[in-house]
Scaffold this motif. Structure first.
Motif, PDB file in Angstrom:
ATOM      1  N   UNK A  66       0.952  -1.134   0.093  1.00  0.00           N
ATOM      2  CA  UNK A  66      -0.010   0.017   0.157  1.00  0.00           C
ATOM      3  C   UNK A  66       0.889   1.246   0.122  1.00  0.00           C
ATOM      4  N   UNK A  68       1.097   5.052   0.325  1.00  0.00           N
ATOM      5  CA  UNK A  68       0.439   6.048   0.971  1.00  0.00           C
ATOM      6  C   UNK A  68       0.856   7.409   0.995  1.00  0.00           C
ATOM      7  N   UNK A  79      -0.770  12.901  -8.895  1.00  0.00           N
ATOM      8  CA  UNK A  79      -1.703  12.548 -10.297  1.00  0.00           C
ATOM      9  C   UNK A  79      -0.784  11.777 -11.215  1.00  0.00           C
ATOM     10  N   UNK A  93      -6.048   3.228  -9.052  1.00  0.00           N
ATOM     11  CA  UNK A  93      -5.888   3.285  -7.759  1.00  0.00           C
ATOM     12  C   UNK A  93      -5.243   1.981  -7.259  1.00  0.00           C
ATOM     13  N   UNK A 105      -0.957  -7.614  -4.911  1.00  0.00           N
ATOM     14  CA  UNK A 105      -1.545  -6.441  -5.372  1.00  0.00           C
ATOM     15  C   UNK A 105      -0.721  -4.907  -4.662  1.00  0.00           C
ATOM     16  N   UNK A 107      -1.803  -1.016  -4.043  1.00  0.00           N
ATOM     17  CA  UNK A 107      -2.793  -0.268  -3.789  1.00  0.00           C
ATOM     18  C   UNK A 107      -2.153   1.222  -3.488  1.00  0.00           C
ATOM     19  N   UNK A 108      -3.028   2.006  -4.287  1.00  0.00           N
ATOM     20  CA  UNK A 108      -2.497   3.542  -4.243  1.00  0.00           C
ATOM     21  C   UNK A 108      -3.431   4.503  -3.535  1.00  0.00           C
ATOM     22  N   UNK A 109      -3.027   4.787  -2.026  1.00  0.00           N
ATOM     23  CA  UNK A 109      -4.021   5.382  -1.401  1.00  0.00           C
ATOM     24  C   UNK A 109      -4.195   6.967  -1.771  1.00  0.00           C
ATOM     25  N   UNK A 110      -5.062   7.704  -0.973  1.00  0.00           N
ATOM     26  CA  UNK A 110      -5.267   9.153  -1.306  1.00  0.00           C
ATOM     27  C   UNK A 110      -4.187   9.944  -0.264  1.00  0.00           C
TER      28      UNK A 110
ATOM     29  N   UNK B 122      -3.327   8.464   8.023  1.00  0.00           N
ATOM     30  CA  UNK B 122      -2.761   7.628   7.017  1.00  0.00           C
ATOM     31  C   UNK B 122      -3.254   6.198   7.052  1.00  0.00           C
ATOM     32  N   UNK B 125      -6.468   6.320   5.511  1.00  0.00           N
ATOM     33  CA  UNK B 125      -6.570   6.371   4.064  1.00  0.00           C
ATOM     34  C   UNK B 125      -6.165   5.039   3.421  1.00  0.00           C
ATOM     35  N   UNK B 126      -5.125   4.516   3.849  1.00  0.00           N
ATOM     36  CA  UNK B 126      -4.666   3.185   3.648  1.00  0.00           C
ATOM     37  C   UNK B 126      -5.743   1.999   3.666  1.00  0.00           C
ATOM     38  N   UNK B 128      -9.037   2.656   3.553  1.00  0.00           N
ATOM     39  CA  UNK B 128     -10.086   3.025   2.438  1.00  0.00           C
ATOM     40  C   UNK B 128      -9.441   2.409   1.102  1.00  0.00           C
ATOM     41  N   UNK B 129      -8.261   2.756   0.915  1.00  0.00           N
ATOM     42  CA  UNK B 129      -7.649   2.113  -0.656  1.00  0.00           C
ATOM     43  C   UNK B 129      -7.782   0.855  -0.579  1.00  0.00           C
ATOM     44  N   UNK B 130      -7.586  -0.010   0.430  1.00  0.00           N
ATOM     45  CA  UNK B 130      -7.795  -1.575   0.289  1.00  0.00           C
ATOM     46  C   UNK B 130      -9.121  -1.996   0.362  1.00  0.00           C
ATOM     47  N   UNK B 132     -11.456  -0.359  -1.101  1.00  0.00           N
ATOM     48  CA  UNK B 132     -11.749  -0.110  -2.467  1.00  0.00           C
ATOM     49  C   UNK B 132     -11.499  -1.266  -3.436  1.00  0.00           C
ATOM     50  N   UNK B 133     -10.359  -1.874  -3.131  1.00  0.00           N
ATOM     51  CA  UNK B 133      -9.740  -2.628  -4.112  1.00  0.00           C
ATOM     52  C   UNK B 133     -10.653  -4.115  -4.115  1.00  0.00           C
TER      53      UNK B 133
END
Lengths: 135, 135
Positions: A66, A68, A79, A93, A105, A107-110, B122, B125-126, B128-130, B132-133
């Motif tokens: 992941x 972050x 971006x 994402x 996998x 994963x690219x967090x916000x 952080x 956010x990590x 949430x991204x997981x 979403x995946x």
């Protein structure tokens, strides 16, 4: 059980404060949870670089990576620049992280973004400054 | 009872994300507490400027002005540019805000800095991204 990798990405700076912030935050995250192996890497001006930390993660036992970004808000780094390093198409994402031997996998967090926790942090910093005045 | 003023200072950006972040955070703070009248102002590229918001606060009924920079870490803006606008000597954390008619304390808070709340953000956010995946 295999952990996840967390790569905390910092902007980097000529001054020491950004590096301190990102590395201290990585340490605080590692103290809070056993879920992740946490590393900090920088886009520019500081080391280790993002690329160096990706290389280091290739040798870890992780089931997922992941990424972050410790940035306030979206922008060109978020971006375009970070996705380019990760091999992700713009706007994606998630993708694949090629380890030594297997793929996991990615994963690219916000970035931080607007969040009640950020509002709370600002209130805390305000209260601390007022308390300092009154001491 | 008179409230405190909180001026949330943003960096400003050509892209819309920094302004969105700072203004949304100001709104979230205002929703959380009645202690402050909250306004957002920008160092550059966006309006209202810091100077414009200081002017606006001169007409409010406030007993104190707290300036809180929504920046990740210390740097030139935090150490030199914002103090210069506030009329604070470099390194000073407090001074006086000249209102129309009276003076009130001026307090200059720290930027985000390393904080367990930031580590938590952080991790959020990590996660949430997981999530979403996995959807």
């Amino acid at each position: 059980m295999a952990k996840k990798g967390m790569l905390l990405v910092g902007h980097g700076s000529k001054l020491p404060y950004n590096k301190d912030l990102v590395e201290t935050t990585a340490r605080l995250i590692a103290e809070k949870t056993d879920e992740y192996i946490v590393r900090a890497g920088f886009m520019s001006l500081n080391t280790p670089t993002v690329q160096e930390q990706l290389e280091a993660f290739r040798k870890e036992k992780i089931e997922m990576l992941v990424v972050v970004p410790l940035f306030l808000a979206r922008g060109v780094h978020i971006e375009k620049d970070i996705p380019a390093i990760l091999g992700l198409p713009e706007g994606a994402r998630a993708g694949t992280f090629h380890m030594n031997g297997k793929d996991v996998p990615l994963v690219y967090a916000s970035p931080i973004g607007s969040d009640p926790l950020l509002a709370e942090l600002m209130l805390k910093n305000a209260a601390e400054a007022i308390a300092e005045l009154e001491r």
